[in-house]
Scaffold this active site. Sequence first.
Site, mmCIF file in Angstrom:
data_model
loop_
_atom_site.group_PDB
_atom_site.id
_atom_site.type_symbol
_atom_site.label_atom_id
_atom_site.label_comp_id
_atom_site.label_asym_id
_atom_site.label_seq_id
_atom_site.Cartn_x
_atom_site.Cartn_y
_atom_site.Cartn_z
ATOM 1 N N THR A 8 -24.677 23.291 38.249
ATOM 2 C CA THR A 8 -25.179 23.412 36.885
ATOM 3 C C THR A 8 -26.669 23.713 36.940
ATOM 4 O O THR A 8 -27.344 23.320 37.903
ATOM 5 C CB THR A 8 -24.937 22.133 36.057
ATOM 6 N N ARG A 9 -27.162 24.403 35.911
ATOM 7 C CA ARG A 9 -28.605 24.652 35.829
ATOM 8 C C ARG A 9 -29.256 23.696 34.833
ATOM 9 O O ARG A 9 -30.430 23.824 34.525
ATOM 10 C CB ARG A 9 -28.866 26.111 35.423
ATOM 11 N N ASN A 10 -28.459 22.775 34.300
ATOM 12 C CA ASN A 10 -28.981 21.798 33.339
ATOM 13 C C ASN A 10 -29.542 20.593 34.107
ATOM 14 O O ASN A 10 -28.800 19.788 34.670
ATOM 15 C CB ASN A 10 -27.829 21.375 32.405
ATOM 16 N N LYS A 13 -28.251 17.102 33.211
ATOM 17 C CA LYS A 13 -26.933 16.782 33.776
ATOM 18 C C LYS A 13 -27.060 16.426 35.254
ATOM 19 O O LYS A 13 -26.460 15.455 35.708
ATOM 20 C CB LYS A 13 -25.989 17.983 33.641
ATOM 21 N N ASP A 80 -18.368 20.332 32.445
ATOM 22 C CA ASP A 80 -18.400 20.967 31.133
ATOM 23 C C ASP A 80 -18.192 19.858 30.117
ATOM 24 O O ASP A 80 -17.295 19.025 30.266
ATOM 25 C CB ASP A 80 -17.357 22.072 30.964
ATOM 26 N N SER A 81 -19.053 19.843 29.129
ATOM 27 C CA SER A 81 -19.019 18.711 28.210
ATOM 28 C C SER A 81 -19.440 19.160 26.824
ATOM 29 O O SER A 81 -19.909 20.281 26.638
ATOM 30 C CB SER A 81 -19.946 17.607 28.724
ATOM 31 N N TYR A 176 -27.399 16.214 22.110
ATOM 32 C CA TYR A 176 -27.179 15.493 20.849
ATOM 33 C C TYR A 176 -27.443 13.986 20.971
ATOM 34 O O TYR A 176 -27.096 13.228 20.058
ATOM 35 C CB TYR A 176 -25.738 15.735 20.365
HETATM 36 P P1 IMP Z 1 -22.216 22.894 28.719
HETATM 37 O O1 IMP Z 1 -21.321 21.856 29.344
HETATM 38 O O2 IMP Z 1 -23.203 23.427 29.696
HETATM 39 O O3 IMP Z 1 -21.444 23.929 27.994
HETATM 40 O O4 IMP Z 1 -23.140 22.182 27.639
HETATM 41 C C1 IMP Z 1 -22.789 21.007 27.071
HETATM 42 C C2 IMP Z 1 -23.624 20.744 25.820
HETATM 43 O O5 IMP Z 1 -23.035 19.599 25.191
HETATM 44 C C3 IMP Z 1 -25.061 20.352 26.128
HETATM 45 O O6 IMP Z 1 -25.937 21.439 26.057
HETATM 46 C C4 IMP Z 1 -25.351 19.332 25.037
HETATM 47 O O7 IMP Z 1 -25.723 19.983 23.859
HETATM 48 C C5 IMP Z 1 -24.006 18.676 24.814
HETATM 49 N N1 IMP Z 1 -23.867 17.467 25.672
HETATM 50 C C6 IMP Z 1 -23.045 17.301 26.744
HETATM 51 N N2 IMP Z 1 -23.219 16.086 27.275
HETATM 52 C C7 IMP Z 1 -24.177 15.489 26.548
HETATM 53 C C8 IMP Z 1 -24.804 14.219 26.629
HETATM 54 O O8 IMP Z 1 -24.546 13.392 27.515
HETATM 55 N N3 IMP Z 1 -25.722 13.963 25.675
HETATM 56 C C9 IMP Z 1 -26.046 14.846 24.688
HETATM 57 N N4 IMP Z 1 -25.518 16.043 24.582
HETATM 58 C C10 IMP Z 1 -24.566 16.371 25.514
#
Ligand code: IMP
Length: 220
Positions: A8-10, A13, A80-81, A176
């Site tokens: 992941t690039r986040n 996370k 993915d979340s 969020y």
């Molecule tokens: P993705 O999984 O990269 O598609 O992005 C998931 C998105 O869901 C994130 O950018 C957040 O906006 C939201 N998200 C997922 N997990 C969390 C969390 O633990 N706290 C707050 N927002 C979350």
Amino acid sequence: MTTILIATRNAHKVGEIRAILGDGFNFLTLADFVGSPNVVEDANTFEGNARKKAEDIARWLGQTEEAMRNMQVQYILADDSGLEVDALDGAPGVNSARYAALDAGTPGNSSDADNNAKLLRVLADVPGPRRSARFRCVIALSEATKGGSALETHIFQGACEGRIGFELQGRDGFGYDPLFYPQGSEKSFAILPRAIKNEISHRGQALGRLKQFFKQRARQ
Ligand code: IMP
């Protein structure tokens, strides 16, 4: 020690995944792999996107230069979340990261601030009892194979029930978090101590199941 590439690039996370899995693993991230592909998240389920992210990176890694393979990655982990709000029929769901950008029709993700502002706006007339929501997390764990063929992927899921507040509360966390109150808490995820969020969160639950998987493997 087991070496896991967190695909992941986040950075938020990555931080949570490392904190939850703890010692006992050697972690690498995509930052360690210059030129790794940007995986398009176009599946319509969390599982589909998590699987795609883990398997695309596993395939790329299997075909890439010897030097990269020499980093001895054993597993590729993707998360993915997202947030499901009942009053919005499960939105933003798989679109959580790009919720505000959807309106503008712009590609890519929107800022957390824009996503939170949109969520508050669309829920403006929804009273407290109807603001139930949950975070979901699907973790896909692919086994690194030479050539990237015959991938085996294990799936782990977690969900955290709660509700959406009427205003932002707290500055910690990401996404969020300032709007999400886990069940039974008067504090948002952006106020609760990190260790508590990680214990009860969707990501904490999914990764708890992944830890069990490794424990079982170690016993075999
Ligand atoms: P993705 O999984 O990269 O598609 O992005 C998931 C998105 O869901 C994130 O950018 C957040 O906006 C939201 N998200 C997922 N997990 C969390 C969390 O633990 N706290 C707050 N927002 C979350």
